[in-house]
Structures are given as C-alpha cells and as structure tokens.
Design a protein around this motif. Structure first.
Motif, short mmCIF file in Angstrom:
data_model
loop_
_atom_site.label_atom_id
_atom_site.label_comp_id
_atom_site.label_asym_id
_atom_site.label_seq_id
_atom_site.Cartn_x
_atom_site.Cartn_y
_atom_site.Cartn_z
N MET A 113 1.81 -8.80 6.57
CA MET A 113 3.20 -9.04 6.20
C MET A 113 4.06 -7.97 6.87
SD MET A 113 2.87 -11.70 4.26
CE MET A 113 4.37 -11.90 3.31
N ASN A 114 4.74 -8.37 7.93
CA ASN A 114 5.58 -7.45 8.69
C ASN A 114 7.05 -7.77 8.40
OD1 ASN A 114 6.92 -5.85 10.52
ND2 ASN A 114 5.70 -6.44 12.28
N ALA A 153 1.93 -4.62 6.40
CA ALA A 153 1.22 -4.05 7.56
C ALA A 153 1.99 -2.96 8.26
CB ALA A 153 0.90 -5.16 8.56
N ILE A 154 3.15 -2.58 7.73
CA ILE A 154 3.94 -1.52 8.36
C ILE A 154 3.43 -0.16 7.90
CG2 ILE A 154 6.25 -0.53 8.57
CD1 ILE A 154 7.40 -3.29 8.19
N PRO A 199 0.81 -1.23 0.00
CA PRO A 199 0.00 0.00 0.00
C PRO A 199 0.84 1.27 0.00
CG PRO A 199 -0.60 -1.51 1.80
CD PRO A 199 0.75 -1.91 1.28
N ALA A 200 0.30 2.29 -0.65
CA ALA A 200 0.85 3.64 -0.60
C ALA A 200 -0.33 4.60 -0.56
CB ALA A 200 1.73 3.93 -1.82
N ARG A 201 -0.10 5.78 -0.03
CA ARG A 201 -1.21 6.72 0.08
C ARG A 201 -1.04 7.89 -0.88
NH1 ARG A 201 -3.94 8.89 5.76
NH2 ARG A 201 -5.86 9.69 4.81
#
Length: 265
Positions: free
Chosen positions: A138-139, A107-108, A44-46
C-alpha cells in the motif's frame, strides 16, 4: 453538548475528514456479522511513540486485531502472519480457498521490510503449493488508482483516494466498525486539504506539529477497507475501446521496464 448529550451530530466539519455523524453510523455495528474474504490492514512502526496496528475486515465488518511497539520489521512480519494464521484457523469456513487472506501493508519507509519479509514467506509457500495468504503493498504516495474509464483526477495521491472512498462507505453503511475508542479518536483527528484542485490527507508530520498523534489505527483501518482496483471483470461495461485499453496496458508495462533498460547513448 449537542453530540454528547443530545446525540445530534453535524453532517459536515470544516476540516475533519470523518464527521461525528459518519463515525457514529459506522460504529453502529451491533447487528453486523462478519462474512466473506478476510483482509488485514497493517500500519508498521518500529520504535518511538508510534504503534504497529493491525485491523481486519471481513464482509462489511472491521475490527482492531492487535497493536504493539518496539519490534523490528522481521518480528513484526512474523507477528502479523501469526495473527492471520490464527484468524484463518478460528474461522476457516469464511475464507475462500481461491483467494486466501490478503495482507495489506504500508510499504513506505520501514514498512517495506515487513512487506519483503511476508512476500518471501508467501513465495516459499507458493513453491510448495501451500499458499494461504498474499501480500499487497500500500503506497499512499502513488498516484490515485486508474479506474475503468480513465484516471481519477480529483485526488492528489492514492492515500487521499482510499481515505475518501472509505469515508463514503462509512456514510453509506457499507463499512461497519466494532467500537474501539482509539480508532474513533484517530479518525476524528484526520484532516484534509485541497491543493491545485486535488484532495490530500494531512501528513503525519503536520499532525504532530499541531499536537495530534500518528493515526496508526486509522491508517490500518483504511488499508483494510480501501477500494483496490483489480482490473476489469467479466460483464463490466467500459467507456473505452478494447484496443485502447490493451495499448495502455502495453505502454504501462514498457514504462515499468524503462528503469532497468540501458541507454545506447
């Protein structure tokens, strides 16, 4: 000239995690068919220049599904679930009903919001007996996974473990990738280092410092293809006594509870 014209690829690179030879072998997927459980890897990216990337893996075959920019975590979670639903409807016969689709999300940082949103939808579907996907955090900063027979001591964290094992699978022909130039470029830019005898993958901040963009697609690909240890299965041969394994499991459960326990002092 050797690689582009003569098609002679060096087997190793001094700093690169994925040599040209390894990438060429993995991207040679012309005759590969996708059969088996479906896994989605999501990085993910925002906002900013980074993209949210989604890569799918079914059987040995991996391919880039989609990417986007500028969405909040809830909108990104919704888009991921819609993509998973579309793949499920398009090829329902290839998804075992007992496992469904696994969605693996970084998940970071802000990825935690995507995980939480998807997990809440998963729980709602489970309460209705309609669950068709499951979310896995996924950490990459966590310790390398505990394997059968003990702790993997040569990796500095889970991210290094995942990347190295995916590289080995690519080299051995276990993982094949539908050609995608951006993913190839990102994999070629990933570097590794050793610290105190343990393998680490170069951080995104360090990559930006040397003018290399964030490996959004590469991370999503590695999440989809990563080795995930689910625990011993019937027929597995273990190097430890059953009692020792049970004691380790109980101690691990106790450690997880320590953060929520109130000290009597």
């Amino acid at each position: 000239y050797q690689s582009k014209v003569e098609a002679n690829f060096p087997e190793q690179s001094a700093l690169g995690m994925f040599s040209a030879a390894v990438r060429a072998k993995a991207f040679d997927s012309e005759d590969e068919t996708a059969v088996g459980p479906l896994v989605l890897g999501v990085d993910p990216a925002r906002y900013g220049d980074d993209r949210t990337a989604v890569v799918a893996k079914r059987g040995r075959l991996c391919w880039v599904v989609d990417s986007w920019m500028g969405m909040d975590t809830v909108s990104s979670a919704s888009r991921v679930m819609n993509l998973a639903s579309g793949l499920r409807e398009r090829d329902a016969d290839g998804v075992p009903t007992e496992t469904g689709i696994e969605i693996r999300v970084d998940a970071i940082g802000l990825g935690a919001g995507v995980v939480d949103t998807l997990a809440s939808w998963q729980a709602d579907l489970e309460s209705k007996g309609q669950a068709w996907f499951r979310v896995r955090e996924m950490n990459g900063s966590a310790a390398a996974p505990v394997e059968q027979g003990g702790v993997v001591a040569t990796y500095g964290n889970a991210r290094a473990f995942w990347y190295d094992h995916v590289r080995q699978d690519m080299a051995n022909g276990v993982v094949k990738i539908v050609p995608f130039d951006v993913l190839d470029d990102e994999l070629s830019g990933v570097r590794f280092k050793y610290s105190s005898g343990k393998l680490y993958i170069e951080s995104k901040d360090d990559m930006r410092k040397r003018g290399v963009k964030s490996p959004d697609f590469a991370d999503a690909f590695v999440y989809a293809a990563a080795h995930i240890f689910e625990g011993p299965s019937d027929g597995d041969v273990l190097s430890e006594e059953a009692g020792d394994i049970a004691a380790q499991a109980l101690f691990a459960e106790y450690e997880e509870r320590l953060d929520t326990m109130i000290s009597p002092f």
